[in-house]
Enzyme design. Structure first.
Site, PDB file in Angstrom:
ATOM      1  CD  GLU A   1      -5.961  -7.096   3.181  1.00  0.00           C
ATOM      2  OE1 GLU A   1      -5.336  -6.712   2.263  1.00  0.00           O
ATOM      3  OE2 GLU A   1      -5.477  -7.389   4.453  1.00  0.00           O
TER       4      GLU A   1
ATOM      5  CB  SER B   1      -4.366   1.866  10.680  1.00  0.00           C
ATOM      6  OG  SER B   1      -4.302   3.343   9.946  1.00  0.00           O
TER       7      SER B   1
ATOM      8  CB  SER C   1      -0.755 -13.448   7.923  1.00  0.00           C
ATOM      9  OG  SER C   1      -1.000 -12.370   8.751  1.00  0.00           O
TER      10      SER C   1
ATOM     11  CD  GLU D   1      -5.638   5.336  13.449  1.00  0.00           C
ATOM     12  OE1 GLU D   1      -5.437   4.262  13.023  1.00  0.00           O
ATOM     13  OE2 GLU D   1      -5.687   5.462  14.772  1.00  0.00           O
TER      14      GLU D   1
ATOM     15  CD  GLN E   1      -2.288  -8.788   2.199  1.00  0.00           C
ATOM     16  OE1 GLN E   1      -2.481  -9.102   3.231  1.00  0.00           O
ATOM     17  NE2 GLN E   1      -2.878  -7.809   1.170  1.00  0.00           N
ATOM     18  N   GLY E   2       2.676 -10.099   0.001  1.00  0.00           N
ATOM     19  CA  GLY E   2       3.793  -9.341   0.192  1.00  0.00           C
ATOM     20  C   GLY E   2       3.418  -7.917   0.133  1.00  0.00           C
ATOM     21  CE1 TYR E   3      -1.070  -6.729  -1.968  1.00  0.00           C
ATOM     22  CE2 TYR E   3      -1.966  -4.820  -0.948  1.00  0.00           C
ATOM     23  CZ  TYR E   3      -1.790  -5.904  -1.840  1.00  0.00           C
ATOM     24  OH  TYR E   3      -2.615  -5.935  -2.968  1.00  0.00           O
ATOM     25  CB  SER E   4       3.174  -4.386   5.445  1.00  0.00           C
ATOM     26  OG  SER E   4       1.903  -3.819   5.639  1.00  0.00           O
TER      27      SER E   4
END
Lengths: 403, 376
Positions: A247, A388, A164, A390, A129-132
């Site tokens: 997800e 998160s 990951s 939050e 997963q290429g997100y963050s």
């Protein structure tokens, strides 16, 4: 209650028995042994098992039939996952089946479906997963990895983080910026990248677990064919959110919560305080009951989300997923905290060597204690990954309460 | 009578902070903890602590110590927590020294001088595998022989037990119903089988079995057949409050690190420290740390004042500190986001140290139960 009815649904008994028999026959003994000890599996060990599941179409059983799935109902999917857990099999790896696949079959072209879905169904391809990004965590839409059109290709430069299993992946689904002139959500595109493309560097990040699971991924003039774009250029945020809802529902693994609670009960029976099993302690029994109440509640929240997805073309909502993820991951940490409270009596150990096959040192404490400590440490991230806690609260504040 | 004036306490605190901030960096911590050819702590650093007078700060002046009280011990332990020191403070200058002081013969008291100079390191091996946190669970037995004792039994994992000079081992005399005694046993004695294992926080230690371990009569702490269980209770209480002080040092450090990080990290176009929800969380971390500091200080003061209720104050401090450590450690990771999950940042190491402080010598729940039982 939906989940309760799943557990009592006798029409699934034959299916459950079939899964049980299959696991008894096909789950490699080494995989089962390592799972029981909480040891890390290698990719080839996962493959040995997952390809067998894939040959029956069971990895993607819950996908619609027209996309190569078996059209399982939520009830059947849940029953399947439960039986895997009971058989001591590892949970499915979510990146292909829960994340890439549904985006591809919902928003992709016919060619893309033909190209990518069979690999997920058979477990021939691993996804990441290429997100963050370093500067785009909670503020995911602030991502900067750039894709610039050059003829039939996009040229990609930038960096992803917390990826990951990137070191095992064949493909990455990736959010890139194709336009930075307008609103930040509007210049994002969703693209599939072959991890063997020149210019990609994967670097390990060692976590507080002392294990390698996470990575940084660097892109240096990586040329990706234009046909790897999903949907429309600049519409990636829509697909990204669709994926995030899936997800986040997936982040709450009911069978893992149950397994951790079972592990707690077992530890309480095995662990002695002043010579007496902790399981006899009324305060511990009360604690376990508290966890049971919380688990029943999380199952009820999950039932709502599954019911939503069960409808034709249905998908979980970001708000529903947010509430579920919030409470589900809190419960996960609470149960694992109780596990740690019991394990503390063995002297607060973390025998990381015991997490690897072939170790024949002396284990102090229960056989899976190192695995459970690993799980406790790893799941500190449960309230961080996938958005998160939050961020989940912001979603509910804005979306549900109109704040 | 307090041996240290408040100026002297300040000086002790400053000397710890100044030296350790300079020498005991995160890089140094990792190097020492992970050295393949080392014991997971530094004997050179231990010698420095001795030179600085930290190891003898609470030992009697007759043993070359400074004659300090519990408060001075707390200052040193808070420094150990603040800088994640790996050396065997708890086993040596707290539990081990306390055992010798409380139970040792005049001859054995002479060993205290070796603790002050850093020559003698100790591990206090009392807990047993099936005992959990129970203080009266001793199944290890020491049988009298003509010229000494033969010890058989097992002890739970104890930090630094794999490498210290001498183990302080509790055992019942003669039989399972005999009085509990303490023995000074060289770690390398025949019959001791150590099972070395890493602790969660990167320190190392060992569990052990004892099979026919022979020691001379002089190895037994004290004389006579008095049951040392009450003394062991006092020793463990002293250890408990020392662990609390260590936790307070770690909480203060990691809270400051988290405040600093949120002042540098930007998301949604502003510093994380500008989000009110995160400001309040940092405030909670800070107040929580302050609560722990206050009750730990009160307990140390109670010990120094000879307060008859000191024991209960220590237990209350252990309960509260355990709860505080859990909150502060967890939030430190949460507010760092993914970065908090990496081995590369010090935050996770504080988290792990705090997990240990929570449960070493008994977790919060255990002390709460003791309080409930005695207050009923």
């Amino acid at each position: 209650m939906f989940i309760r009815s799943v557990e009592r649904d006798t029409s699934l008994d034959a299916f459950r028995a079939e899964v049980r028999d299959f696991c008894a026959r096909e789950l490699p003994a080494e995989v089962q042994r390592k799972q029981a000890m909480g040891q890390h599996l290698e990719r080839h060990e996962y493959d040995a098992w997952l390809k067998r599941l894939g040959a029956r179409g069971w990895i993607t059983g819950k996908w619609p039939k027209e996309h190569g799935g078996l059209g399982w109902s939520p009830a059947q999917t849940l029953a399947f996952n439960e039986e895997l857990g009971r058989a001591g099999a590892p949970p499915l790896v979510p990146f292909g089946v829960n994340m890439a696949g549904p985006v591809i079959y919902t928003f992709g072209t016919e060619t893309q479906k033909r190209t990518y879905l069979p690999g997920i169904i058979r477990n021939d391809t691993w996804w990441c997963q290429g997100y963050s990004e370093p500067g785009a965590g909670s503020d995911l839409a602030g991502l900067k990895t750039k894709a610039v059109r050059d003829g039939d290709h996009y040229v990609i430069n930038g960096q992803k983080i917390w990826t990951s299993l990137a070191h095992w992946a064949d493909w990455m689904f990736c959010l890139v910026r194709t336009d930075d002139s307008g609103k930040k959500q509007e210049g994002i595109s969703f693209i599939l990248i072959d991890m063997r493309t020149p210019g990609i560097t994967v670097r390990p990040i060692i976590a507080i677990t002392m294990s390698h699971h996470l990575n940084e991924v660097f892109f240096d003039d990586v040329r990706v064919p234009v046909e790897n774009l999903i949907g429309e250029e600049g519409k990636g945020w829509t697909y990204a959110k669709f994926l995030l809802a899936n997800e986040r529902v997936g982040n709450v693994e009911i069978s893992r919560l149950q397994a951790n609670l079972d592990a707690l009960s077992r530890l309480l029976a095995e662990t002695r305080e002043g010579g007496k099993p902790l399981a006899e302690d009324p305060l511990w029994r009360r604690k376990v009951a508290e966890h049971e109440v919380a688990l029943a509640t999380v199952k009820a929240l999950m039932a709502d989300q599954l019911a939503a997805t069960a409808e034709e073309g249905g998908a979980p909502t970001l708000m529903g997923a947010a509430a579920l993820k919030l409470r589900g991951t809190e419960l996960q940490q609470a149960i694992l905290q109780s596990v740690m409270d019991v394990l503390g009596r063995y002297g607060q150990l973390y025998q990381t060597d015991a997490l690897h096959a072939g170790w024949n040192g002396e284990l102090i404490g229960p056989t899976d204690s190192a695995g459970l400590v690993y799980e406790h440490l790893y799941r500190r991230a449960a309230t961080i990954y996938g958005g998160s806690s939050e961020v989940q609260k912001n979603i509910i504040a804005k979306g549900a309460l109109g704040l | 009578m307090p041996a240290f004036s408040s100026e002297e306490r300040q000086l002790l605190n400053d000397s710890l902070r100044d030296l350790l901030a300079d020498k005991y960096t995160f890089e140094h911590f990792k190097k020492v903890a992970r050295a393949e050819d080392g014991d997971g702590f530094s004997r050179a650093d231990w010698a420095t602590y001795a030179e600085m007078g930290w190891l003898g700060v609470c030992l009697p002046e007759s043993a070359g110590g400074a004659g300090g009280g519990a408060t001075e011990l707390g200052i040193v332990m808070a420094g150990a927590g603040r800088f994640l020191l790996l050396e065997p403070f708890l086993g040596t200058i707290v539990l081990g020294a306390s055992a010798i002081e409380k139970a040792g013969t005049p001859d054995q008291q002479k060993l205290l001088a070796d603790i002050a100079t850093g020559k003698l390191t100790l591990a206090f091996c009392h807990a047993e595998p099936d005992g959990g946190y129970a203080r009266d669970y001793v199944r290890t037995i020491a049988r009298r022989e003509s010229d000494g004792y033969v010890i058989d039994g097992a002890k739970a994992h104890t930090i630094a037990a794999h490498a210290v000079d001498t183990l302080v081992i509790s055992a019942r005399l003669g039989s399972a119903s005999g009085p509990v005694a303490l023995f000074l046993v060289p770690r390398t004695s025949a019959g001791i089988k150590l099972a070395p294992a890493p602790a969660l926080d990167g320190r190392r230690g060992a569990a052990m079995t004892l099979t026919g371990v022979r020691v001379p009569t002089s190895a037994r702490l004290g004389a006579g057949d008095a049951d040392l269980l009450p003394a062991i209770g006092d020793i463990l209480d002293r250890g408990a409050i020392a662990v609390c002080a260590e936790a307070v040092g770690a909480m203060a450090a990691v809270t400051q690190i988290t405040v600093d990080y949120l002042k540098t990290r930007k998301q949604f176009g502003q510093l994380l420290s500008q989000f009110q929800v995160l400001q309040h969380r940092l405030v909670d971390m800070s107040v929580t740390t302050e609560e722990a500091r206050a009750i730990v200080h009160a307990a140390l003061q109670a010990v120094d004042d000879g307060d008859p209720q000191a024991r209960h104050t220590i237990w209350k401090a252990k309960v509260k500190t355990a709860q505080c450590a859990r909150f502060v450690g967890g939030q430190a990771i949460q507010l760092h986001g993914g970065m908090g999950m990496t081995d590369e940042l010090i935050v996770g190491h504080y988290y792990k140290r705090l997990v240990l402080c929570e449960s070493l010598l008994g977790d919060g729940e255990w002390y709460l139960k003791q309080l409930a039982a005695e207050m009923a």
